[in-house]
Design a protein around this motif. Structure first.
Motif, PDB file in Angstrom:
ATOM      1  N   LEU A 119       0.761  -1.336  -0.106  1.00 42.60           N
ATOM      2  CA  LEU A 119       0.193   0.059   0.142  1.00 42.60           C
ATOM      3  C   LEU A 119       0.893   1.268  -0.026  1.00 42.60           C
ATOM      4  O   LEU A 119       0.463   2.340  -0.393  1.00 42.60           O
ATOM      5  CB  LEU A 119      -1.111  -0.265   1.258  1.00 42.60           C
ATOM      6  N   ALA A 120       1.932   1.240   0.657  1.00 36.19           N
ATOM      7  CA  ALA A 120       2.917   2.517   0.599  1.00 36.19           C
ATOM      8  C   ALA A 120       3.532   2.674  -0.779  1.00 36.19           C
ATOM      9  O   ALA A 120       3.594   3.722  -1.271  1.00 36.19           O
ATOM     10  CB  ALA A 120       4.164   2.188   1.613  1.00 36.19           C
ATOM     11  N   VAL A 121       3.821   1.610  -1.695  1.00 39.60           N
ATOM     12  CA  VAL A 121       3.941   1.712  -2.964  1.00 39.60           C
ATOM     13  C   VAL A 121       3.014   2.294  -3.802  1.00 39.60           C
ATOM     14  O   VAL A 121       3.355   3.364  -4.489  1.00 39.60           O
ATOM     15  CB  VAL A 121       4.686   0.214  -3.541  1.00 39.60           C
ATOM     16  N   LEU A 122       1.841   1.921  -3.393  1.00 37.99           N
ATOM     17  CA  LEU A 122       0.825   2.628  -4.476  1.00 37.99           C
ATOM     18  C   LEU A 122       0.704   4.028  -3.636  1.00 37.99           C
ATOM     19  O   LEU A 122       0.432   4.851  -4.580  1.00 37.99           O
ATOM     20  CB  LEU A 122      -0.626   2.001  -4.011  1.00 37.99           C
ATOM     21  N   ALA A 123       0.915   4.419  -2.493  1.00 33.27           N
ATOM     22  CA  ALA A 123       0.823   5.728  -2.080  1.00 33.27           C
ATOM     23  C   ALA A 123       1.883   6.669  -2.682  1.00 33.27           C
ATOM     24  O   ALA A 123       1.708   7.735  -3.292  1.00 33.27           O
ATOM     25  CB  ALA A 123       1.160   5.765  -0.520  1.00 33.27           C
ATOM     26  N   ALA A 124       3.044   6.088  -2.869  1.00 33.16           N
ATOM     27  CA  ALA A 124       3.993   6.766  -3.441  1.00 33.16           C
ATOM     28  C   ALA A 124       3.633   7.186  -4.789  1.00 33.16           C
ATOM     29  O   ALA A 124       4.002   8.310  -5.510  1.00 33.16           O
ATOM     30  CB  ALA A 124       5.305   5.897  -3.512  1.00 33.16           C
ATOM     31  N   LEU A 125       2.893   6.055  -5.574  1.00 36.23           N
ATOM     32  CA  LEU A 125       2.641   6.484  -7.107  1.00 36.23           C
ATOM     33  C   LEU A 125       1.277   7.385  -7.175  1.00 36.23           C
ATOM     34  O   LEU A 125       1.282   8.051  -8.226  1.00 36.23           O
ATOM     35  CB  LEU A 125       2.292   5.185  -7.704  1.00 36.23           C
ATOM     36  N   ALA A 126       0.699   7.256  -6.355  1.00 35.18           N
ATOM     37  CA  ALA A 126      -0.696   8.251  -6.314  1.00 35.18           C
ATOM     38  C   ALA A 126      -0.276   9.734  -6.672  1.00 35.18           C
ATOM     39  O   ALA A 126       0.901  10.234  -5.916  1.00 35.18           O
ATOM     40  CB  ALA A 126      -1.503   8.180  -5.083  1.00 35.18           C
ATOM     41  N   PRO A 127      -1.192  10.622  -7.408  1.00 34.98           N
ATOM     42  CA  PRO A 127      -1.039  11.922  -7.561  1.00 34.98           C
ATOM     43  C   PRO A 127      -1.075  12.579  -6.229  1.00 34.98           C
ATOM     44  O   PRO A 127      -1.841  12.160  -5.491  1.00 34.98           O
ATOM     45  CB  PRO A 127      -1.884  12.389  -8.550  1.00 34.98           C
ATOM     46  N   ALA A 128      -0.480  13.740  -5.765  1.00 43.05           N
ATOM     47  CA  ALA A 128      -1.003  14.391  -4.644  1.00 43.05           C
ATOM     48  C   ALA A 128      -2.150  14.964  -4.621  1.00 43.05           C
ATOM     49  O   ALA A 128      -2.617  15.537  -5.513  1.00 43.05           O
ATOM     50  CB  ALA A 128       0.109  15.749  -4.606  1.00 43.05           C
ATOM     51  N   GLY A 129      -3.061  14.751  -3.617  1.00 41.18           N
ATOM     52  CA  GLY A 129      -4.438  15.024  -3.460  1.00 41.18           C
ATOM     53  C   GLY A 129      -4.328  16.254  -2.998  1.00 41.18           C
ATOM     54  O   GLY A 129      -3.278  17.071  -2.698  1.00 41.18           O
ATOM     55  N   THR A 130      -5.672  17.034  -3.296  1.00 40.52           N
ATOM     56  CA  THR A 130      -5.753  18.378  -3.242  1.00 40.52           C
ATOM     57  C   THR A 130      -6.752  18.628  -2.023  1.00 40.52           C
ATOM     58  O   THR A 130      -7.277  19.718  -1.893  1.00 40.52           O
ATOM     59  CB  THR A 130      -6.077  19.074  -4.301  1.00 40.52           C
TER      60      THR A 130
END
Length: 323
Positions: A119-130
């Motif tokens: 899940l941390a890997v997916l978090a790194a890939l996710a675009p920055a939320g607004t």
């Protein structure tokens, strides 16, 4: 007289509906187990569970949280100014920024892939939320003490350092200094949904990106028993028809495997663990989107009943858990 057992309470991630389900489970613990959850020696909160940990740590009871969910006034002079339908931003995220959210964490996962969970890997890939968690911070800040944290010891809030990938347990000895509202906002900052929260010059995101419960943080604390509320786990195997719900169930299976792995670390120290997770009726009411506020009261009322039944008739497994 026998000494009182040292108890821990672990409150997992789960969004708006996970919080509602957890409040029902907290009430069930008070009713069936005969102790007030807010009196636990250690309270650990992750994401939505961190909000509940902060409120319980400030002295609110499970019944207070239940009544507030129902729209009833609290018996204390505590101003929980909170709109359950709007304060978290609604059922869907705002449009995120373009690009990878954490290039530094992504590089680390490539170099040392086994040091961070999936899940941390997916978090790194996710675009920055607004999205903003300002309303969450304002509500939590209203119950903080003079030092910016709750007045009692043993209230811990879990987040993840968004650039190093390290789990951080705010409120615990040796952790970076943080105000309660900062720590809770960080713990709730879902990557791709909410903006990361800066504390001490570092960016933090949702503690659920490391683990949805982080129960293993209590492994070395010599507790006699720990109650774990895991809204994102499931110990039943249903077969929903909708694609979104089937995907959600796949995530739950992964979450449950990690939960059992972490719980095993705790039970091997001699600590008894009771795990509560949504059952079939709960899952049917929760649906596929745990941020959908329209289902909140149905989830709460269902959990009040099903969690009580689960504690009265636990299903033991080979780890000595009951759920």
């Amino acid at each position: 007289m026998h000494p009182q057992p040292r108890r821990g309470l672990v409150l997992g991630a789960g969004g708006v509906l996970g919080a509602a389900w957890s409040i029902g489970a907290l009430c069930a613990i008070g009713e069936v187990e005969g102790f007030d959850p807010h009196a636990a020696d250690v309270i650990v909160g992750t994401s939505a569970g961190s909000v509940l940990a902060a409120l319980l740590g400030a002295g609110l009871t499970a019944a207070d949280l239940r009544d507030h969910q129902r729209g009833l006034p609290l018996p204390h002079e505590v101003g929980l100014d909170w709109d359950y339908d709007r304060s978290t931003g609604g059922a869907l995220p705002t449009r995120p920024r373009l690009g990878v959210g954490s290039p530094a964490l992504l590089r680390r996962t490539i170099i040392r892939p086994r040091q961070v969970p999936p899940l941390a890997v997916l978090a790194a890939l996710a675009p920055a939320g607004t999205g903003t968690l300002a309303e969450v911070g304002r509500m939590v800040g209203s119950v903080a003490g003079e030092g910016g944290w709750v007045q009692r010891e043993g209230v811990w809030v879990v987040a993840m350092d968004y650039d190093s990938g390290r789990r951080t347990t705010f409120g615990r000895a040796g952790a970076p200094s943080a105000m309660l509202d900062e720590a809770v906002m960080a713990s709730c900052a879902i990557p791709g949904w909410y903006a990361p929260v800066r504390i001490g010059g570092r960016r933090y995101v949702d503690g659920g990106t490391w683990s949805t419960t982080n129960v293993d943080v209590v492994a070395a604390d010599g507790l006699d028993e720990v109650y774990v509320l895991a809204p994102m786990a499931a110990f039943v195997d249903d077969h929903p028809h909708k694609l979104a719900t089937r995907v959600e169930r796949r995530v739950r299976r992964q979450v449950t495997r990690r939960l059992l792995h972490e719980a095993g670390k705790v039970t091997r120290t001699g600590t008894a663990i009771t795990v509560l997770a949504p059952g079939p009726e709960d899952l049917a009411v929760i649906g596929a989107n745990m941020m959908d506020p329209t289902r909140r009261l149905d989830v709460l009322e269902t959990s009040l009943r099903t969690s009580t039944q689960a504690l009265l008739d636990p299903r033991p497994d080979d780890l000595g858990l009951a759920h």
